[in-house]
Design a protein around this motif. Sequence first.
Motif, PDB file in Angstrom:
ATOM      1  N   THR A 103     -45.886  -0.447  42.610  1.00 28.10           N
ATOM      2  CA  THR A 103     -46.048   0.899  43.156  1.00 28.10           C
ATOM      3  C   THR A 103     -46.586   1.846  42.088  1.00 28.10           C
ATOM      4  O   THR A 103     -47.506   2.637  42.335  1.00 28.10           O
ATOM      5  CB  THR A 103     -44.716   1.437  43.701  1.00 28.10           C
ATOM      6  OG1 THR A 103     -44.218   0.562  44.707  1.00 28.10           O
ATOM      7  CG2 THR A 103     -44.891   2.829  44.293  1.00 28.10           C
ATOM      8  N   ARG A 104     -46.018   1.780  40.893  1.00 24.33           N
ATOM      9  CA  ARG A 104     -46.478   2.660  39.806  1.00 24.33           C
ATOM     10  C   ARG A 104     -47.943   2.399  39.482  1.00 24.33           C
ATOM     11  O   ARG A 104     -48.699   3.323  39.177  1.00 24.33           O
ATOM     12  CB  ARG A 104     -45.608   2.456  38.563  1.00 24.33           C
ATOM     13  CG  ARG A 104     -44.163   2.884  38.744  1.00 24.33           C
ATOM     14  CD  ARG A 104     -43.300   2.366  37.608  1.00 24.33           C
ATOM     15  NE  ARG A 104     -41.878   2.440  37.948  1.00 24.33           N
ATOM     16  CZ  ARG A 104     -40.965   1.572  37.540  1.00 24.33           C
ATOM     17  NH1 ARG A 104     -41.320   0.539  36.781  1.00 24.33           N
ATOM     18  NH2 ARG A 104     -39.710   1.706  37.894  1.00 24.33           N
ATOM     19  N   SER A 105     -48.326   1.132  39.520  1.00 24.26           N
ATOM     20  CA  SER A 105     -49.722   0.791  39.241  1.00 24.26           C
ATOM     21  C   SER A 105     -50.650   1.413  40.277  1.00 24.26           C
ATOM     22  O   SER A 105     -51.692   1.989  39.937  1.00 24.26           O
ATOM     23  CB  SER A 105     -49.894  -0.729  39.224  1.00 24.26           C
ATOM     24  OG  SER A 105     -49.080  -1.326  38.231  1.00 24.26           O
ATOM     25  N   LEU A 106     -50.265   1.316  41.552  1.00 22.34           N
ATOM     26  CA  LEU A 106     -51.092   1.881  42.618  1.00 22.34           C
ATOM     27  C   LEU A 106     -51.156   3.397  42.522  1.00 22.34           C
ATOM     28  O   LEU A 106     -52.220   4.000  42.695  1.00 22.34           O
ATOM     29  CB  LEU A 106     -50.547   1.450  43.978  1.00 22.34           C
ATOM     30  CG  LEU A 106     -50.724  -0.033  44.322  1.00 22.34           C
ATOM     31  CD1 LEU A 106     -49.870  -0.407  45.532  1.00 22.34           C
ATOM     32  CD2 LEU A 106     -52.191  -0.349  44.586  1.00 22.34           C
ATOM     33  N   VAL A 107     -50.029   4.023  42.251  1.00 24.66           N
ATOM     34  CA  VAL A 107     -50.001   5.484  42.126  1.00 24.66           C
ATOM     35  C   VAL A 107     -50.839   5.934  40.932  1.00 24.66           C
ATOM     36  O   VAL A 107     -51.537   6.963  40.989  1.00 24.66           O
ATOM     37  CB  VAL A 107     -48.541   5.978  41.994  1.00 24.66           C
ATOM     38  CG1 VAL A 107     -48.497   7.455  41.607  1.00 24.66           C
ATOM     39  CG2 VAL A 107     -47.785   5.772  43.305  1.00 24.66           C
ATOM     40  N   ALA A 162     -42.118   6.447  41.438  1.00 29.04           N
ATOM     41  CA  ALA A 162     -43.221   6.133  40.528  1.00 29.04           C
ATOM     42  C   ALA A 162     -43.672   7.367  39.761  1.00 29.04           C
ATOM     43  O   ALA A 162     -43.905   7.324  38.542  1.00 29.04           O
ATOM     44  CB  ALA A 162     -44.384   5.535  41.316  1.00 29.04           C
ATOM     45  N   THR A 163     -43.808   8.493  40.464  1.00 29.80           N
ATOM     46  CA  THR A 163     -44.274   9.727  39.831  1.00 29.80           C
ATOM     47  C   THR A 163     -43.283  10.226  38.788  1.00 29.80           C
ATOM     48  O   THR A 163     -43.663  10.622  37.677  1.00 29.80           O
ATOM     49  CB  THR A 163     -44.507  10.809  40.900  1.00 29.80           C
ATOM     50  OG1 THR A 163     -45.467  10.333  41.852  1.00 29.80           O
ATOM     51  CG2 THR A 163     -45.005  12.092  40.273  1.00 29.80           C
ATOM     52  N   ALA A 164     -41.996  10.200  39.125  1.00 31.14           N
ATOM     53  CA  ALA A 164     -40.973  10.667  38.191  1.00 31.14           C
ATOM     54  C   ALA A 164     -40.899   9.777  36.962  1.00 31.14           C
ATOM     55  O   ALA A 164     -40.655  10.252  35.840  1.00 31.14           O
ATOM     56  CB  ALA A 164     -39.614  10.725  38.885  1.00 31.14           C
ATOM     57  N   THR A 165     -41.120   8.479  37.149  1.00 32.81           N
ATOM     58  CA  THR A 165     -41.117   7.555  36.009  1.00 32.81           C
ATOM     59  C   THR A 165     -42.262   7.883  35.056  1.00 32.81           C
ATOM     60  O   THR A 165     -42.072   7.976  33.838  1.00 32.81           O
ATOM     61  CB  THR A 165     -41.237   6.103  36.502  1.00 32.81           C
ATOM     62  OG1 THR A 165     -40.052   5.763  37.222  1.00 32.81           O
ATOM     63  CG2 THR A 165     -41.397   5.141  35.333  1.00 32.81           C
ATOM     64  N   HIS A 166     -43.457   8.062  35.596  1.00 36.27           N
ATOM     65  CA  HIS A 166     -44.597   8.396  34.741  1.00 36.27           C
ATOM     66  C   HIS A 166     -44.385   9.729  34.025  1.00 36.27           C
ATOM     67  O   HIS A 166     -44.724   9.873  32.843  1.00 36.27           O
ATOM     68  CB  HIS A 166     -45.880   8.447  35.574  1.00 36.27           C
ATOM     69  CG  HIS A 166     -46.363   7.100  36.005  1.00 36.27           C
ATOM     70  ND1 HIS A 166     -47.018   6.882  37.191  1.00 36.27           N
ATOM     71  CD2 HIS A 166     -46.277   5.881  35.402  1.00 36.27           C
ATOM     72  CE1 HIS A 166     -47.319   5.590  37.294  1.00 36.27           C
ATOM     73  NE2 HIS A 166     -46.878   4.973  36.233  1.00 36.27           N
ATOM     74  N   ASP A 167     -43.819  10.697  34.726  1.00 36.65           N
ATOM     75  CA  ASP A 167     -43.556  11.992  34.106  1.00 36.65           C
ATOM     76  C   ASP A 167     -42.603  11.842  32.923  1.00 36.65           C
ATOM     77  O   ASP A 167     -42.784  12.487  31.879  1.00 36.65           O
ATOM     78  CB  ASP A 167     -42.966  12.959  35.123  1.00 36.65           C
ATOM     79  CG  ASP A 167     -43.991  13.415  36.165  1.00 36.65           C
ATOM     80  OD1 ASP A 167     -45.201  13.212  35.921  1.00 36.65           O
ATOM     81  OD2 ASP A 167     -43.570  13.954  37.204  1.00 36.65           O
ATOM     82  N   ARG A 168     -41.590  10.999  33.067  1.00 33.52           N
ATOM     83  CA  ARG A 168     -40.622  10.811  31.992  1.00 33.52           C
ATOM     84  C   ARG A 168     -41.243  10.062  30.803  1.00 33.52           C
ATOM     85  O   ARG A 168     -40.928  10.362  29.643  1.00 33.52           O
ATOM     86  CB  ARG A 168     -39.406  10.044  32.516  1.00 33.52           C
ATOM     87  CG  ARG A 168     -38.343   9.708  31.453  1.00 33.52           C
ATOM     88  CD  ARG A 168     -37.738  10.951  30.790  1.00 33.52           C
ATOM     89  NE  ARG A 168     -37.197  11.860  31.770  1.00 33.52           N
ATOM     90  CZ  ARG A 168     -35.962  11.765  32.275  1.00 33.52           C
ATOM     91  NH1 ARG A 168     -35.160  10.792  31.858  1.00 33.52           N
ATOM     92  NH2 ARG A 168     -35.533  12.631  33.160  1.00 33.52           N
ATOM     93  N   LEU A 169     -42.106   9.103  31.092  1.00 34.39           N
ATOM     94  CA  LEU A 169     -42.650   8.265  30.023  1.00 34.39           C
ATOM     95  C   LEU A 169     -43.821   8.906  29.285  1.00 34.39           C
ATOM     96  O   LEU A 169     -44.229   8.405  28.237  1.00 34.39           O
ATOM     97  CB  LEU A 169     -43.095   6.915  30.596  1.00 34.39           C
ATOM     98  CG  LEU A 169     -41.995   6.045  31.213  1.00 34.39           C
ATOM     99  CD1 LEU A 169     -42.575   4.721  31.687  1.00 34.39           C
ATOM    100  CD2 LEU A 169     -40.860   5.813  30.222  1.00 34.39           C
ATOM    101  N   GLY A 170     -44.372   9.982  29.831  1.00 35.48           N
ATOM    102  CA  GLY A 170     -45.469  10.639  29.139  1.00 35.48           C
ATOM    103  C   GLY A 170     -46.799  10.537  29.833  1.00 35.48           C
ATOM    104  O   GLY A 170     -47.830  10.952  29.297  1.00 35.48           O
ATOM    105  N   GLY A 171     -46.823   9.995  31.049  1.00 40.13           N
ATOM    106  CA  GLY A 171     -48.053   9.926  31.807  1.00 40.13           C
ATOM    107  C   GLY A 171     -48.290   8.558  32.393  1.00 40.13           C
ATOM    108  O   GLY A 171     -47.661   7.575  31.985  1.00 40.13           O
ATOM    109  N   PRO A 172     -49.183   8.445  33.378  1.00 42.76           N
ATOM    110  CA  PRO A 172     -49.483   7.153  33.998  1.00 42.76           C
ATOM    111  C   PRO A 172     -50.031   6.164  32.972  1.00 42.76           C
ATOM    112  O   PRO A 172     -50.586   6.545  31.945  1.00 42.76           O
ATOM    113  CB  PRO A 172     -50.545   7.510  35.048  1.00 42.76           C
ATOM    114  CG  PRO A 172     -50.369   8.973  35.290  1.00 42.76           C
ATOM    115  CD  PRO A 172     -49.940   9.547  33.976  1.00 42.76           C
TER     116      PRO A 172
END
Length: 364
Positions: free
Chosen positions: A112-116, A83-93
Amino acid sequence: MARLRLVPGTPDGVLAALAGVLDGSGTPFAPVPEDSVGAARVKEAAAPDQPLEDGCAVVLTTSGSSGEPKGVLLSREALIASATATHDRLGGPGQWLLPMKPYFVGGLQILTRSLVAGTTPVMLGDSLTESAAAMTGVRRYTAMVPTQLARYLETDLDALRSFDAIIIGGASTSEPLKVRAAEAGVTAIPAYGMTETGSGCVYAGVPLDGTSIELGDDQRILIKGSTLFSGYRLNPELTAEVLNDGWFRTQDRGELVDGRLRVIGRVDDVVISGGVNVTLTTVQARLLEHPQVKDAVVLGVPDAEWGSRVVAFVVGKPGLDEVRDWVSETLPRTWAPRDVVRLEALPMLASGKVDRQRLLEGVR
């Protein structure tokens, strides 16, 4: 040793169970589909009555699109790392829309990404347009399979354009579909990954932070990183076969083009037909370029004469002669399908993958 808990595979059920394992207050779980067949497959693969391996937070059952389903052990750390790596790649949560089943890894990781991120996920309602309109996040994301993208390009284009990024996974994205999305102004990012890698771990050919890839024997893709699974449920032999020194040995072949990974196909996508090696995914890609083919899958079928008979399952108008001529324009004539099965639509599994077993059962 901990025991595994079965939870309803609904968005609310999975979200609540996930929140518990991520903050440490809950117990390991396996999400169970609503249908009886899917539930039976999960219970068999997850084996809830058996002691659970250490470090496991979630057991997900693979779709079984090309074989028997397996129970995949995912740790809390792997889920969060993905989840963290995905947000980092996309530009943020951001806020996520869930348009797929949460008992498969693609849907589960949206939650999971939503919760993180600390955001409230929006569930897909009667239409993508209405659901997208209900989102309030500054950054808006979703993930879907190629079939969904193709359909929404025709029915909900403005809604697609409203997302900052749409991760496309679960199956390979054809070049014509990528071009359609780009020309329509849709930010669709093809992802490569699987249940064992905690969902997509390579976006647009580039590994996420914390993930490394190498090409091994026969161009087989090897993956190492923080999002990897811990092993297969109660199957240490298979785990040892595919996990070695931190590297996951996949069943896919790839190549590096200008430093980006391009997935060629599965190791078993090469069949011998009449003494000739035929790469089925290459034939399939050629068919998808035909202007009258909406979708296609090419499989090898056991045959007494040819060893493997190349069969094209096509959603579209072309018949056998036209298909063979079209393929032969750019590929060897010996690669051209020997049979064509025309369908109204390809049978799909709940995961969004083509049900290959069902197709093969119809032609054997």
